[in-house]
Design an enzyme around this catalytic site. Structure first.
Site, PDB file in Angstrom:
ATOM      1  CE1 TYR A 175      -3.124  -2.926   0.259  1.00  0.00           C
ATOM      2  CE2 TYR A 175      -3.809  -2.143   2.419  1.00  0.00           C
ATOM      3  CZ  TYR A 175      -3.943  -3.031   1.372  1.00  0.00           C
ATOM      4  OH  TYR A 175      -4.897  -4.008   1.446  1.00  0.00           O
ATOM      5  CG  HIS A 207      -1.079  -8.625   0.420  1.00  0.00           C
ATOM      6  ND1 HIS A 207      -0.758  -7.290   0.358  1.00  0.00           N
ATOM      7  CD2 HIS A 207      -2.420  -8.683   0.165  1.00  0.00           C
ATOM      8  CE1 HIS A 207      -1.842  -6.583   0.078  1.00  0.00           C
ATOM      9  NE2 HIS A 207      -2.859  -7.398  -0.050  1.00  0.00           N
TER      10      HIS A 207
END
Length: 269
Positions: free
Chosen positions: A33, A95
């Protein structure tokens, strides 16, 4: 509070400030991110402003696909701790089951195992309070099942609910966490126009987003609502005050549309 795609520190500051004021205590981020450092600075300033301590909030971050494997995993997690300005991360997830979005890398399985081993070691060191996975399918979970329980996070909304995966998690005492509960930005409008969803929003006297969030929340599934608008931070929190009946949840589960808006891990080896 989800923070995907929010990199401008000014916006992050506003929504986190409003969230902490309203009652949010869980912040979700990830290495990819690109906002861990900003969140670290913001929390360093805001927690004292709200009379909160580090232990009053929960921070989840995620190991980037490019950082899979023993050496890269440890270094990147150490970097995440520095960026977030914390001594520990409450939950660290792998992730993605692959080392990239491509599915054919034959080393994926080995890299997953190496990452998991390092995360387990760092958990023993007290740098991670808990560990888990994101976007894993049953086949990927089975590989790790003999090692430890894991915490999957997957896209989950009325137009994409993997009932077999939810059942698998419940049967194996794995907490299930949803993301994209409102659909991705490109699909949100279509999902919001689903007649069943609109009728239920009218029935309960709430907004469509609250019903979409409640679809998972009222099943005991964690949610990560993301917004850049402080007013929506307040509106989304309404889900904690609502209860959707099992019958109405069933109406949404009965929808036959299947549309996955994010990357599909089902083909990752």
């Amino acid at each position: 509070m989800g923070t995907w795609q929010i990199r401008k520190e000014e916006i992050l500051h506003k929504v986190i400030d409003e969230g902490l004021r309203k009652g949010y205590r869980f912040i979700d981020t990830a290495q990819v991110y690109g906002n861990e450092a900003a969140i670290g600075r913001i929390l360093g300033y805001l927690l004292p402003q709200h009379n909160l301590k580090r232990e009053d909030i929960w921070i989840t971050s995620k190991l980037a696909p490019a950082n899979a494997g023993a050496a890269a995993a440890r270094k990147s997690i150490e970097d995440s701790l520095k960026h977030l300005q914390v001594d520990y991360i409450d939950l660290l997830l792998i992730h993605w089951p692959g080392s990239s979005l491509k599915s054919e890398n034959p080393k994926n399985k080995i890299l997953r195992e190496e990452s998991w081993k390092i995360m387990g070691e760092m958990m023993k060191e007290g740098k991670l309070k808990s560990i888990g996975v994101s976007n894993f399918e049953i086949s990927h979970l089975e590989e790790l099942k003999k090692v430890s329980n894991v915490v999957p996070a997957v896209e989950y909304h009325p137009h994409f609910h993997q009932d077999d995966l939810v059942k698998y998690c419940n049967d194996n005492n794995i907490h299930f966490q949803a993301y994209s509960s409102l659909g991705s930005p490109t699909y949100r409008e279509k999902l919001s126009k689903e007649p069943v969803i609109i009728k239920l929003a009218e029935k309960y006297g709430v907004s469509v987003p609250v019903i979409l969030l409640g679809f998972a929340y009222c099943q005991g599934i964690s949610i990560l609502p993301r917004t850049t608008n402080p007013e929506h931070v307040v509106c989304n929190y309404e889900v904690t005050k609502r209860s959707i009946s099992e019958n109405d949840i069933s109406l949404m589960l009965a929808l036959k549309v299947e549309h996955k808006t994010c990357w599909d891990p089902r083909l990752v080896v």
